[in-house]
Design a protein around this motif. Sequence first.
Motif, short mmCIF file in Angstrom:
data_model
loop_
_atom_site.label_atom_id
_atom_site.label_comp_id
_atom_site.label_asym_id
_atom_site.label_seq_id
_atom_site.Cartn_x
_atom_site.Cartn_y
_atom_site.Cartn_z
N ASN A 107 7.88 -0.29 -25.53
CA ASN A 107 6.50 -0.66 -25.84
C ASN A 107 5.47 0.05 -24.97
O ASN A 107 4.29 -0.30 -25.02
N ILE A 108 5.90 1.02 -24.17
CA ILE A 108 4.97 1.69 -23.29
C ILE A 108 3.94 2.46 -24.11
O ILE A 108 4.27 3.06 -25.15
N GLY A 109 2.71 2.40 -23.69
CA GLY A 109 1.63 3.03 -24.44
C GLY A 109 0.94 2.09 -25.40
O GLY A 109 -0.13 2.40 -25.90
N LYS A 110 1.56 0.92 -25.63
CA LYS A 110 0.93 -0.09 -26.48
C LYS A 110 0.12 -1.04 -25.60
O LYS A 110 0.36 -1.15 -24.41
N LEU A 111 -0.80 -1.72 -26.20
CA LEU A 111 -1.67 -2.62 -25.43
C LEU A 111 -1.08 -4.01 -25.30
O LEU A 111 -1.73 -4.92 -24.79
N TYR A 112 0.16 -4.21 -25.79
CA TYR A 112 0.79 -5.52 -25.68
C TYR A 112 2.23 -5.34 -25.20
O TYR A 112 2.85 -4.30 -25.40
N ALA A 113 2.74 -6.37 -24.56
CA ALA A 113 4.13 -6.39 -24.11
C ALA A 113 4.96 -7.18 -25.10
O ALA A 113 4.54 -8.22 -25.60
N GLY A 114 6.14 -6.68 -25.40
CA GLY A 114 7.03 -7.38 -26.32
C GLY A 114 7.53 -8.69 -25.74
O GLY A 114 7.56 -8.87 -24.52
N GLY A 115 7.94 -9.59 -26.60
CA GLY A 115 8.42 -10.90 -26.14
C GLY A 115 9.91 -10.97 -25.96
O GLY A 115 10.44 -11.98 -25.49
N LEU A 116 10.64 -9.88 -26.32
CA LEU A 116 12.09 -9.92 -26.25
C LEU A 116 12.59 -10.09 -24.81
O LEU A 116 13.45 -10.93 -24.53
N GLY A 117 12.04 -9.29 -23.88
CA GLY A 117 12.48 -9.37 -22.49
C GLY A 117 12.14 -10.70 -21.85
O GLY A 117 13.04 -11.39 -21.33
N PRO A 118 10.86 -11.11 -21.83
CA PRO A 118 10.52 -12.41 -21.23
C PRO A 118 11.25 -13.58 -21.88
O PRO A 118 11.68 -14.51 -21.20
N GLY A 411 13.08 -9.29 -13.20
CA GLY A 411 13.32 -9.12 -14.63
C GLY A 411 12.05 -9.08 -15.46
O GLY A 411 11.98 -8.35 -16.46
N ILE A 412 11.05 -9.87 -15.09
CA ILE A 412 9.77 -9.85 -15.81
C ILE A 412 8.74 -9.01 -15.04
O ILE A 412 7.96 -8.28 -15.64
N GLY A 413 8.77 -9.09 -13.70
CA GLY A 413 7.78 -8.39 -12.90
C GLY A 413 7.84 -6.88 -13.03
O GLY A 413 6.80 -6.22 -13.22
N VAL A 414 9.04 -6.29 -12.97
CA VAL A 414 9.16 -4.83 -13.03
C VAL A 414 8.75 -4.28 -14.40
O VAL A 414 7.96 -3.32 -14.47
N PRO A 415 9.23 -4.84 -15.53
CA PRO A 415 8.76 -4.34 -16.83
C PRO A 415 7.24 -4.47 -17.00
O PRO A 415 6.60 -3.54 -17.53
#
Length: 501
Positions: A107-118, A411-415
């Motif tokens: 999702n890099i370059g997008k203005l939102y973060a995906g919900g799969l990881g969190p 896990g959440i902080g680094v992404p």
Amino acid sequence: MTNTKCRFDNLLFEFETGLSDGCRAFLYTLALNYCFIGLSAITGRFFRSMENVVKHSRAVERLDPHTNTKIVKHEKVWNYTIADIALLAFGTSFPQISLATIDAIRNIGKLYAGGLGPGTLVGSAAFDLFPIHAVCVVVPKAGELKKISDIGVWLVELFWSFWAYIWLYIILEVWTPNIITVWEAFFTVLQYGLLLTHAYAQDKRWPYMSLPLARDERPEDWVPAETGNRTRDKYSDIEADEDNRRNIVDIFSIHSGNTGNNSHEDSIPEKDNLPSIWKQQFIDDVMLEKPKSRKPNNTCLRIAKMFWALLGAPWRLMFAFVPPYQIAHGWVAFIFSLAFISGIAFVVTKLTDLISCVTGINPYVIAFTALAAGTSWPDLVASKIAAERQLTADSAIANITCSNSVNIYIGIGVPWLINTSYNFIAYKKPLRIENARGLSFSLLMFFATSVGCISVLVLRRCTLGAELGGPRGWAWATCVYFMMLWLVFVVFSSLRVSNII
């Protein structure tokens, strides 16, 4: 209704798009479960390498005050508490961490973060706290009690675990609702270092930084030796029992009280032996049944055993390429194992997208249920081994508690740090969180149910004198209670994400 875009998406073959949605969902689910088998297969090799990293010792010279002579002792490089947090908890959480990082990179370059990881990481925290605690409570022998010996370190770890989820809720709902800034992501990662520092300070009882709580005396042998005749395998240097079956590696031998000369365990084998060791890895992994292994009398059990061995053979053959753990104190095998885990995590993210696409199920629901349970398998194995073999409950419970902290801080902080940094440099804009409302609700549910879990552990300590084990009736009652808490979390979080409540 499923997304029409699924008609143009496939995993491997073009003919997939011509199959019905139900058929594709079934095949992708089978593939997802097969990936979880792969994670299980790499776990043993990964733990063995991690054990070798942690048991690395160094020679320390000291002057005997009585005889004025030099004494050379071999002391372990790693502190017990730091090893639990930095290697054990981090290592067992790496499948979730790598999955979340891959999701962020996609999702890099997008203005939102995906919900799969969190979603996977919050769901994994719930799986760690409830089902794994449930297993650990019942695995000790009937009537056997196992308590936390260093309650001060556990309280420090527990504080940072609870604070991790409070912190996440604050930055999602209070300070900057639904968005994450670079500084919020940076401070999330920074708190992992604060956890390590505080836990080490408590372990060493630093003044002004530690709780004034005494540590119970630790047994001389933190992990008791297994009984029975044991033989040394010729090539792999892994102990096997008289049936020539591989034992599950005991990663908790890092807590052994033996500080004698263990340098022979850490030494690099002769170059002539390395090819033989690596060759034997391949031979062992392609054989479905060991020549001298005890064969089950029941034909059905033997067939099932052969089928399971055949099912895992491709994974074992692939992981035989991991270099022997005897090289560089296990660091080479450790890094290679992490690389394989990351590769499996990449396939898992793709499969999750396809399953969500063809079924219409919210990917967040898949993340904190199926993905969380599947990727938390190393946590379950690690804590179960500790609860069975350790004389105390320290590492079994510390692995659960610290893994939950690692899930948030790393896990959440680094992404999020990756995404927010890129957005700040490229667009000068913060990162928006996809389905922040559902994530926040899951955090509240987790916090509420975790209070119920910890309260029971404290009650067991006050009444039975230990967190794990005890009378079978009480142990099973606690087990059922923890599983009920997990079901409450999963059901209510799923209903919230689906906009039913």
